[in-house]
Every structure is written in C-alpha cells, then in structure tokens.
Design an enzyme around this catalytic site. Structure first.
Site, PDB file in Angstrom:
ATOM      1  N   CYS A   1       0.871  -1.191  -0.071  1.00  0.00           N
ATOM      2  CA  CYS A   1       0.100   0.068  -0.064  1.00  0.00           C
ATOM      3  C   CYS A   1       0.664   1.295   0.008  1.00  0.00           C
ATOM      4  O   CYS A   1       0.279   2.307  -0.131  1.00  0.00           O
ATOM      5  CB  CYS A   1      -0.923   0.122   1.261  1.00  0.00           C
ATOM      6  SG  CYS A   1      -2.150  -1.352   1.096  1.00  0.00           S
TER       7      CYS A   1
ATOM      8  N   ASN B   1      -9.864  -0.165  -0.060  1.00  0.00           N
ATOM      9  CA  ASN B   1      -8.466  -0.199  -0.020  1.00  0.00           C
ATOM     10  C   ASN B   1      -7.934  -0.373  -1.386  1.00  0.00           C
ATOM     11  O   ASN B   1      -8.027  -1.791  -1.911  1.00  0.00           O
ATOM     12  CB  ASN B   1      -7.893  -0.934   1.112  1.00  0.00           C
ATOM     13  CG  ASN B   1      -6.474  -1.116   1.194  1.00  0.00           C
ATOM     14  OD1 ASN B   1      -5.662  -0.475   0.351  1.00  0.00           O
ATOM     15  ND2 ASN B   1      -6.036  -1.584   2.263  1.00  0.00           N
TER      16      ASN B   1
ATOM     17  N   HIS C   1      -3.187   7.269   3.223  1.00  0.00           N
ATOM     18  CA  HIS C   1      -3.759   6.042   2.552  1.00  0.00           C
ATOM     19  C   HIS C   1      -5.274   5.545   2.696  1.00  0.00           C
ATOM     20  O   HIS C   1      -5.558   5.669   4.190  1.00  0.00           O
ATOM     21  CB  HIS C   1      -2.635   5.097   3.113  1.00  0.00           C
ATOM     22  CG  HIS C   1      -3.143   3.553   2.568  1.00  0.00           C
ATOM     23  ND1 HIS C   1      -3.705   3.293   1.302  1.00  0.00           N
ATOM     24  CD2 HIS C   1      -3.168   2.441   3.231  1.00  0.00           C
ATOM     25  CE1 HIS C   1      -3.913   1.877   1.191  1.00  0.00           C
ATOM     26  NE2 HIS C   1      -3.584   1.311   2.255  1.00  0.00           N
TER      27      HIS C   1
HETATM   28  N1  ACO Z   1     -18.482  -8.641   8.518  1.00  0.00           N
HETATM   29  C1  ACO Z   1     -18.882  -9.035   9.736  1.00  0.00           C
HETATM   30  N2  ACO Z   1     -18.260  -9.523  10.804  1.00  0.00           N
HETATM   31  C2  ACO Z   1     -16.845  -9.582  10.553  1.00  0.00           C
HETATM   32  C3  ACO Z   1     -16.248  -9.200   9.360  1.00  0.00           C
HETATM   33  C4  ACO Z   1     -17.223  -8.739   8.345  1.00  0.00           C
HETATM   34  N3  ACO Z   1     -16.889  -8.543   7.089  1.00  0.00           N
HETATM   35  N4  ACO Z   1     -14.964  -9.438   9.281  1.00  0.00           N
HETATM   36  C5  ACO Z   1     -14.527  -9.673  10.611  1.00  0.00           C
HETATM   37  N5  ACO Z   1     -15.724  -9.843  11.333  1.00  0.00           N
HETATM   38  C6  ACO Z   1     -16.189 -10.269  12.828  1.00  0.00           C
HETATM   39  C7  ACO Z   1     -14.859 -11.243  13.370  1.00  0.00           C
HETATM   40  O1  ACO Z   1     -14.912 -12.399  12.833  1.00  0.00           O
HETATM   41  C8  ACO Z   1     -14.745 -10.772  14.693  1.00  0.00           C
HETATM   42  O2  ACO Z   1     -15.921 -11.654  15.352  1.00  0.00           O
HETATM   43  P1  ACO Z   1     -15.598 -12.255  16.726  1.00  0.00           P
HETATM   44  O3  ACO Z   1     -15.454 -11.062  17.475  1.00  0.00           O
HETATM   45  O4  ACO Z   1     -16.966 -13.163  16.933  1.00  0.00           O
HETATM   46  O5  ACO Z   1     -14.485 -13.104  16.537  1.00  0.00           O
HETATM   47  C9  ACO Z   1     -15.251  -9.379  14.643  1.00  0.00           C
HETATM   48  O6  ACO Z   1     -15.811  -9.070  13.547  1.00  0.00           O
HETATM   49  C10 ACO Z   1     -14.318  -8.288  15.035  1.00  0.00           C
HETATM   50  O7  ACO Z   1     -13.178  -8.642  14.325  1.00  0.00           O
HETATM   51  P2  ACO Z   1     -11.848  -7.685  14.237  1.00  0.00           P
HETATM   52  O8  ACO Z   1     -10.909  -8.456  13.163  1.00  0.00           O
HETATM   53  O9  ACO Z   1     -11.392  -7.678  15.731  1.00  0.00           O
HETATM   54  O10 ACO Z   1     -12.552  -6.257  13.699  1.00  0.00           O
HETATM   55  P3  ACO Z   1     -11.829  -5.026  13.741  1.00  0.00           P
HETATM   56  O11 ACO Z   1     -12.435  -3.960  14.609  1.00  0.00           O
HETATM   57  O12 ACO Z   1     -10.204  -5.052  14.048  1.00  0.00           O
HETATM   58  O13 ACO Z   1     -11.683  -4.528  12.233  1.00  0.00           O
HETATM   59  C11 ACO Z   1     -10.645  -4.492  10.301  1.00  0.00           C
HETATM   60  C12 ACO Z   1     -11.283  -5.403  11.275  1.00  0.00           C
HETATM   61  C13 ACO Z   1     -11.512  -3.498   9.484  1.00  0.00           C
HETATM   62  C14 ACO Z   1      -9.833  -5.340   9.224  1.00  0.00           C
HETATM   63  C15 ACO Z   1      -9.533  -3.640  10.759  1.00  0.00           C
HETATM   64  O14 ACO Z   1      -8.801  -4.339  11.507  1.00  0.00           O
HETATM   65  C16 ACO Z   1      -8.456  -2.870   9.805  1.00  0.00           C
HETATM   66  O15 ACO Z   1      -8.807  -1.938   9.187  1.00  0.00           O
HETATM   67  N6  ACO Z   1      -7.256  -3.200   9.847  1.00  0.00           N
HETATM   68  C17 ACO Z   1      -6.197  -2.649   9.251  1.00  0.00           C
HETATM   69  C18 ACO Z   1      -6.384  -2.951   7.907  1.00  0.00           C
HETATM   70  C19 ACO Z   1      -5.271  -1.854   7.082  1.00  0.00           C
HETATM   71  O16 ACO Z   1      -4.986  -0.797   7.459  1.00  0.00           O
HETATM   72  N7  ACO Z   1      -4.484  -2.392   6.252  1.00  0.00           N
HETATM   73  C20 ACO Z   1      -3.554  -1.602   5.540  1.00  0.00           C
HETATM   74  C21 ACO Z   1      -2.540  -1.957   4.553  1.00  0.00           C
HETATM   75  S1  ACO Z   1      -3.331  -3.030   3.667  1.00  0.00           S
HETATM   76  C22 ACO Z   1      -2.342  -3.504   2.306  1.00  0.00           C
HETATM   77  O17 ACO Z   1      -1.105  -3.213   2.630  1.00  0.00           O
HETATM   78  C23 ACO Z   1      -2.623  -4.604   1.259  1.00  0.00           C
END
Ligand code: ACO
Length: 328
Positions: free
Chosen positions: A119, A285, A255
């Site tokens: 990214c 993204n 980003h």
């Molecule tokens: N829909 C519904 N529920 C979901 C989904 C979905 N699409 N995805 C995950 N969940 C659930 C999980 O299973 C979990 O359930 P549980 O509590 O029963 O286990 C719950 O939601 C919470 O999951 P988390 O992973 O803790 O959710 P979080 O609040 O961290 O959000 C996210 C996830 C959006 C991926 C976030 O962590 C994020 O944005 N991370 C950073 C991503 C990023 O910045 N990447 C940058 C670079 S990308 C690159 O370089 C290619």
C-alpha cells in the site's frame, strides 16, 4: 552552470486517476459472505469498491490514470524521461508493468521500473522519482500507483473480502526551482511480514489456477494497531525534518484503508476533518493507488489549491510505510 543542477525541486505538474466501471457495493457483498453494510461502514468507512472486468489489467488502469495526468500536465508521453509504477499486483511477474506501459505509451528507451511496497507503493515510487529529479538524472517523471488487488482476494474470507478494490492514480512531477516536494520518508519492517501477506508466491505454493492461488491474508486488528502507531511517528519525523509544526499542514492525504485509521492520524495532527481527504468510502483499499486517487480527486474538485502544503502518508504490507511533504 548545469541548468538541471539549478532545478533542485520536483513539483507536481499534473495528476490523474481511474477506477474500473464495475461497482461492488456492501449490499452486493452481503449476498457473498456473512457480513453487513452496517458492519463494513462502522469498522472501515467503506461503502463500495470498483472491480476490474475480465481481461482488464493493472496496466490498463495505469494507462488511463497516466493519460489523464499527462493531459493535466500538458505533456506528451514522449516528453517523460522516467517512469515508475508502484504495484503489488503486476500484470506479469516480468516484464514489469512499467515496461508494458512504457511500450504502450510509446516511451521506449527511458528508465521504467516497478516498485513493490504494497500500500505504500505510490509514496515509495514518488520518493524514488523525486531523488532522480533532485540529482538531475530526470527532468519529467511519471509516477503511478495501480492495483488489481481484488484478483488476490479470498471471496470466502469476510475479514478481508470487504476491504479491497481496484484502481489507479498518477502524478507527473517535473524539475523546478520552486518547491515542490519538500521531503519524502520511506521505511520498512520485514519482521511483521506474517501479519499482512500472501502465503503463495513463485517459490512457495504456486498453484496452476487463475491467479496461481495467491490470496491476501491479514491479521486485521494487529495491523490496525501498528498502522496507527507508525503513521503517528512518521508525521512527527516529516514535520521535524522540515522544521514545521502541525499547523503548517493544509491537507492530510492519507492511505485510504480504513476510516478509523485515517481519523486516528488526523487526530494526532489536530487536523479538522474537513482538511483530511477521504475517498475510502468510494473505492475501498486500492493499495498503492489509494493516495494518488485521493490526491487527484481533491485537486480536480478544487479543494486543494496551488501553494498549499500537503502531507501524504501510507502504510502497507511488508510492513512498509512512508510520507511525502509537498508544497503544491
Ligand atoms: N463482517 C462481519 N463481521 C466480521 C467481518 C465482516 N466483513 N470481518 C470480521 N468480522 C468479525 C470477526 O470475525 C470478529 O468476530 P468475533 O468477535 O466473533 O471473533 C469481529 O468481526 C471483530 O473482528 P476484528 O478483526 O477484531 O475487527 P476490527 O474492528 O479490527 O476490524 C478491520 C477489522 C476492518 C480489518 C481492521 O482491523 C482494519 O482495518 N485493519 C487494518 C487494515 C489496514 O489498514 N491495512 C493496511 C494495509 S493493507 C495492504 O497493505 C494490502
């Protein structure tokens, strides 16, 4: 005196961007995986993303963004002397996407290369092009971030399938005696590779199926924490290098991965939300395309004006991260 040596800055003279036609909304995704529009919007800010058509490639997207940037700069492809493409989804392992694009645009003979920094690809590419201009090796450079990341998405994995989209953005930068790109900062930390990666590559697990079985894998919440901390640090590093304070920044162009990460970085800068360029809701993204997509949109809509100070930043797989401070 060598005229090139007098031109110590590189300036953005034109930007362009391109999104493929097909739109996949959060509602569409609800019928594909166990998710909801509400979950996606609350956790990420994403409402829809654009998806490449069958046969459409990263080079195709890069070409459209490049032509728009060249048009905005008032240049012909033949006037460019350095081409660099940030991409983690090249059409082929080789030749590079930059070489494919160079031939297509009729720019044979100039330097052309890809840079893979996930990214952070556009920021890395911009940093390299800026150095080429500042050393006098290049006068007019075309810098692109282009991705077809949805080809590597595991559509059965709801934790990643909702996040990514395809697109391209480009900037022409030219040597100038006026600032310009004030500084660029790029970093990497390979120790975090397993938090955000593809488990398959040419030397590992390659499969005879479309895309070779390559799928994005991410431990999202761990990536989130490192991203927020690291982007805060690079803001400080960039301001310190330029003897500037937070008040000197007119626009933050982050980003576009997650609205919550964007808001956390803006808070660290004390930036009001209306000075932060946000486009993640429209395209998800798009990896290295995301910063130039946001930049081009804000320039074309007239929000960003000449003379303003811009802070571009990105964080991605590797981990990689980087920033660019620009007097536009
Ligand atoms: N829909 C519904 N529920 C979901 C989904 C979905 N699409 N995805 C995950 N969940 C659930 C999980 O299973 C979990 O359930 P549980 O509590 O029963 O286990 C719950 O939601 C919470 O999951 P988390 O992973 O803790 O959710 P979080 O609040 O961290 O959000 C996210 C996830 C959006 C991926 C976030 O962590 C994020 O944005 N991370 C950073 C991503 C990023 O910045 N990447 C940058 C670079 S990308 C690159 O370089 C290619």
């Amino acid at each position: 005196m060598d005229r090139r040596r007098a031109l110590i800055y590189s300036r953005i003279s034109g930007t362009g961007s391109f999104l493929p036609e097909k739109v996949l909304s959060n509602r569409d995704l609800e019928s594909m995986v166990d998710t909801s529009d509400e979950w996606i919007v609350t956790r990420t800010g994403i409402k829809e993303r654009h998806i490449v058509a069958e046969g459409q490639t990263t080079c195709d997207l890069a070409e459209q963004a490049a032509l728009r940037a060249l048009d905005a700069a008032g240049l012909k492809p033949s006037e460019i002397d350095f081409l660099i493409v940030g991409t983690t989804t090249p059409d082929l392992v080789f030749p590079s996407t930059a070489c494919l694009l160079q031939h297509r645009l009729g720019m044979d003979g100039i330097s052309a290369m890809d840079v893979n920094a996930a990214c952070s690809g556009f920021i890395y590419a911009l940093a390299v092009a800026d150095k080429f201009i500042k050393t006098g090796d290049s006068v007019k450079a075309l810098v692109i971030g282009a991705e077809t990341l949805t080809r590597m998405v595991d559509w059965n994995d709801r934790s990643t399938a909702v996040l990514f989209g395809d697109g391209a953005g480009a900037a022409v930068i030219e040597a100038s005696d006026q600032p310009g790109i004030l500084s660029t900062h790029i970093h990497a930390s390979g120790g975090h590779a397993d938090l955000l990666c593809t488990e398959v590559g040419v030397s590992k697990g390659f499969k005879a199926e479309p895309g070779g079985g390559v799928k994005v894998r991410m431990k999202g919440s761990e990536v989130f924490k490192v991203a927020v901390r690291t982007l805060g640090q690079i803001v400080d590093e960039t301001l310190a290098k330029n003897n500037m304070t937070k008040k000197d920044i007119d626009w933050l162009i982050p980003h576009q991965a997650n609205l919550r990460i964007i808001k956390a970085t803006a808070k660290k800068l004390n930036m009001p939300e209306d000075r932060v360029i946000v486009t993640v809701h429209k395209h998800g993204n798009t990896s290295s395309a995301s910063v130039p997509l946001a930049l081009d949109g804000a320039i074309r809509s007239g929000r960003i004006q000449r003379g303003e100070t811009l802070l571009l930043e990105a964080f991605g797989g590797g981990f990689t991260w980087g920033s660019a401070l620009i007097k536009y």
